[in-house]
Design an enzyme around this catalytic site. Structure first.
Site, PDB file in Angstrom:
ATOM      1  N   GLU A 188       0.821  -1.207   0.000  1.00  0.00           N
ATOM      2  CA  GLU A 188       0.000   0.000   0.000  1.00  0.00           C
ATOM      3  C   GLU A 188       0.856   1.259   0.000  1.00  0.00           C
ATOM      4  O   GLU A 188       0.531   2.251  -0.668  1.00  0.00           O
ATOM      5  CB  GLU A 188      -0.946   0.010   1.205  1.00  0.00           C
ATOM      6  CG  GLU A 188      -1.961  -1.124   1.239  1.00  0.00           C
ATOM      7  CD  GLU A 188      -3.050  -0.989   0.185  1.00  0.00           C
ATOM      8  OE1 GLU A 188      -3.040   0.005  -0.574  1.00  0.00           O
ATOM      9  OE2 GLU A 188      -3.917  -1.881   0.115  1.00  0.00           O
ATOM     10  N   ARG A 192       0.598   3.790  -3.272  1.00  0.00           N
ATOM     11  CA  ARG A 192      -0.041   5.079  -2.976  1.00  0.00           C
ATOM     12  C   ARG A 192       0.993   6.196  -2.809  1.00  0.00           C
ATOM     13  O   ARG A 192       0.875   7.255  -3.426  1.00  0.00           O
ATOM     14  CB  ARG A 192      -0.894   4.975  -1.712  1.00  0.00           C
ATOM     15  CG  ARG A 192      -2.033   3.972  -1.824  1.00  0.00           C
ATOM     16  CD  ARG A 192      -2.844   3.899  -0.535  1.00  0.00           C
ATOM     17  NE  ARG A 192      -3.705   2.730  -0.486  1.00  0.00           N
ATOM     18  CZ  ARG A 192      -5.018   2.744  -0.277  1.00  0.00           C
ATOM     19  NH1 ARG A 192      -5.629   3.893  -0.088  1.00  0.00           N
ATOM     20  NH2 ARG A 192      -5.723   1.626  -0.236  1.00  0.00           N
ATOM     21  N   ASP A 320      -4.394 -10.089  -8.055  1.00  0.00           N
ATOM     22  CA  ASP A 320      -4.662  -9.229  -9.205  1.00  0.00           C
ATOM     23  C   ASP A 320      -3.466  -8.501  -9.806  1.00  0.00           C
ATOM     24  O   ASP A 320      -3.078  -8.741 -10.949  1.00  0.00           O
ATOM     25  CB  ASP A 320      -5.768  -8.229  -8.854  1.00  0.00           C
ATOM     26  CG  ASP A 320      -5.551  -7.538  -7.500  1.00  0.00           C
ATOM     27  OD1 ASP A 320      -4.481  -7.711  -6.895  1.00  0.00           O
ATOM     28  OD2 ASP A 320      -6.480  -6.818  -7.051  1.00  0.00           O
ATOM     29  N   GLU A 453     -12.163  -0.239 -10.287  1.00  0.00           N
ATOM     30  CA  GLU A 453     -11.698  -1.192 -11.291  1.00  0.00           C
ATOM     31  C   GLU A 453     -12.548  -1.228 -12.559  1.00  0.00           C
ATOM     32  O   GLU A 453     -12.017  -1.290 -13.679  1.00  0.00           O
ATOM     33  CB  GLU A 453     -11.594  -2.589 -10.679  1.00  0.00           C
ATOM     34  CG  GLU A 453     -10.401  -2.788  -9.770  1.00  0.00           C
ATOM     35  CD  GLU A 453     -10.580  -2.115  -8.413  1.00  0.00           C
ATOM     36  OE1 GLU A 453      -9.560  -1.858  -7.749  1.00  0.00           O
ATOM     37  OE2 GLU A 453     -11.738  -1.852  -8.023  1.00  0.00           O
ATOM     38  N   THR A 537      -0.889   0.604 -10.326  1.00  0.00           N
ATOM     39  CA  THR A 537      -2.164   0.009  -9.942  1.00  0.00           C
ATOM     40  C   THR A 537      -3.016   0.932  -9.077  1.00  0.00           C
ATOM     41  O   THR A 537      -4.163   0.631  -8.808  1.00  0.00           O
ATOM     42  CB  THR A 537      -1.927  -1.343  -9.225  1.00  0.00           C
ATOM     43  OG1 THR A 537      -3.134  -2.109  -9.240  1.00  0.00           O
ATOM     44  CG2 THR A 537      -1.433  -1.129  -7.809  1.00  0.00           C
TER      45      THR A 537
END
Length: 578
Positions: A188, A192, A320, A453, A537
């Site tokens: 994360e 981010r 994913d 998504e 992502t």
């Protein structure tokens, strides 16, 4: 006498009687008069027409100037709008000559949504990780790193919200501190914070963002100090102690371990320090050593041995973005020989994905199963709705037949994901769906936390096909968010998409991803063109930089060069995996 005679001769030619006695001279005079009249009239007509043409051109110039001013007022799609420090990193090139008026209107609505979300964050949660809109306070979900603020930097820049961007930039420069006794998620924090800072640097050219990105990346690096080089997924930012969550049994998570390549490769390219790139590319080397023939890895990986543990195979949660990054590192490297093995591994995984494809009855919705051992589970996460966009993005790398096959699959999956939204009373999707014979789809976990998504895939499919149907689907989803999630103090998710009961969290990715993809869905392709930028992502665009040679920019090791040979050998069927 002479003078008097000359005068009388001159007056004679003015006397009409003179010409009546001389018909030939009268005819000649008439012809001269007619010719002179025609010449004068023709020049007068030309002059009049010229004046009219000049007037029309002036009106057209005025109209075009007004259009240009209108476009400039639409910050974020203005002609040549760039921070002067950007050093040629043109995020916004020349705007398309004709911008669809409906798209302009919708883009403005999305920008207004961003202003509402951001101003709410500024007012009630400034400097905190996320806003709780119902109670109007901030929470530090990620250790107090200002996650929403950093996640929003590039969205603010792209939308032309300059004042908001500058206030956020000053907070980063003066208040952002990573020296925290906090156990952070490596995944994360990378997608981010590292990704957000690098994107802000690529867009603005402001080195404060690059310096901060290097600072946090250096604090994350000890997580890769394992026997295999596959990282632990949690690390203390102040002390560098790394470990995995207790609930994984000591294993690392596939997506968490294979979704740092874009950011760390970009950091090495921009700083000239090879350690970031070499660290994350070693993970791909380890995966490749035991990469299965179908290209599908379970979600748990042993960080000591570098081997997969018995676990679920999924394109949803915890699996994913590993597959996403195999494709995107190939794109980031400008599809050169140095990154060809990423593409080959991705294509192997896509062959595996085809074995997970099923269709519902009676409506024949296409979906991606999950797999446990030899058993398929008829379940698909909304998180897996990134796959249609990924598949469409990678389709052009195939030959004509396979390209069309995978593009068609992407379109079928996008239709299913859109119906995740359309099938509920609120028109917002649940977290996951189950498929039963004769029932098409039913909501499993029924919350909606403002995920991006499906919108992401609609954006890619619109960009790659030009089919405006995807814009219409996106608008329907945007209106559902506006109806169900917008409140006075920001945006909230839903506890239940069937009842519409609201939660109390505005996720940082709503500003970083969901609203950005909505905005780009209604922007000209010249805004963040896909041949110059690649999205991480978390939807942070990074500038594409070519990679040279068989090794890496920084002199790849023999093992890294052997990775390419091994990958190609597997592609040609010389040896397989488990």
């Amino acid at each position: 006498m002479a003078r008097s005679r000359s005068s009388s001769i001159g007056w004679r030619y003015l006397n009409p009687a003179y010409y009546l006695k001389r018909p030939k001279r009268l005819a000649l005079l008439f012809i001269v008069f007619v010719c002179a009249t025609l010449v004068f009239w023709d020049r007068h007509t030309l002059f009049t027409e010229h004046q009219e043409e000049v007037s029309k051109l002036n009106e057209e110039v005025t109209r075009l100037q007004n259009m240009l001013e209108d476009l400039k007022s639409e910050k974020g799609v203005s002609v040549g709008k760039m921070n002067p420090k950007a050093k040629g990193r043109d995020v916004i090139k020349k705007i398309d000559v004709l911008d669809d008026p409906i798209s302009v209107q919708r883009r403005e609505a999305v920008k207004n949504a961003m202003i509402h979300a951001w101003s709410s964050y500024e007012k009630f949660a400034w400097g905190h990780d996320e806003l709780q809109p119902q109670t109007k306070n901030g929470v530090d979900s990620f250790g107090g790193l200002g996650a929403t603020l950093i996640d929003s930097l590039d969205t603010l820049f792209i939308m032309g919200l300059d004042e908001q961007f500058q206030r956020a930039r000053e907070w980063v420069a003066n208040s952002l501190d990573f020296n925290k006794n906090y156990d952070a998620s490596v995944f994360e924090t990378t997608i981010r914070v590292v990704g957000g800072l690098l994107s802000a640097y690529d867009l603005s050219g402001d080195k404060v963002f690059l310096e901060k990105a290097k600072d946090i990346a250096d604090r994350l690096l000890p997580a890769w100090n394992t026997p295999s080089g596959i990282p632990h997924n949690i690390i203390n930012l102040a002390h560098g102690n790394a470990h995995n969550p207790g609930w994984t049994g000591g294993d690392s998570i596939l997506a968490d371990s294979g979704t740092e390549q874009l950011e760390f490769i970009a950091l090495s390219q921009r700083t000239g320090d090879p350690k970031y790139q070499q660290t994350v590319e070693n993970v791909i080397l380890q995966f490749n050593k035991t990469f299965p023939a179908n290209g599908l890895l379970p979600i748990y990986i042993n960080p000591n041995k570098g081997t997969a543990s018995y676990a679920t195979i999924t394109f949803g949660a915890m699996g994913d973005s590993f597959y996403e990054y195999l494709l995107k590192v190939w794109i980031q490297g400008n599809k050169t020989a140095a990154v060809k093995h990423y593409r080959e591994m991705w294509e192997t995984s896509m062959e595996g994905l085809l074995t997970l494809i099923r269709r519902t009855t009676p409506s024949s919705f296409t979906y991606i199963c999950e797999k446990m051992g030899n058993s398929l589970i008829d379940k698909m996460d909304e998180l897996a709705c990134f796959a249609p966009g990924m598949i469409a993005l990678g389709a052009s790398g195939y030959g004509p037949d396979d390209s069309q096959k995978f593009l068609s699959l992407a379109e079928e999956l996008a239709w299913t994901c859109y119906n995740f939204y359309q099938s509920t009373p609120t028109k917002l999707a649940g977290e996951n769906y189950f498929f039963n014979s004769g029932q098409d789809m039913s909501v499993g976990t029924s919350w909606n936390i403002l995920r991006p998504e499906t919108v992401e895939s609609l954006f890619y499919l619109w960009r790659l096909t030009g089919n405006k149907t995807y814009q219409e689907w996106g608008w329907n989803i945007f209106e559902a968010f506006e109806k169900n999630s917008r409140i006075e103090s920001g945006y909230v998710g839903l506890k239940d998409v069937n009842t519409g009961v609201k939660d109390n969290m505005m996720q940082s990715f709503f500003l970083a991803e969901t609203l950005k993809y909505f905005y780009l869905l209604y922007s000209p392709p010249s805004v963040i063109p896909l041949d110059e930028w690649v999205f991480n992502t978390e939807a942070h665009p990074l500038k594409i930089v070519p990679r040279s040679g068989q090794g890496e920019n920084f002199g790849g090791s023999d093992e890294q060069k052997n990775l390419i040979v091994r990958s190609r050998a597997r592609k040609e069927g010389r040896f397989g995996g488990d």
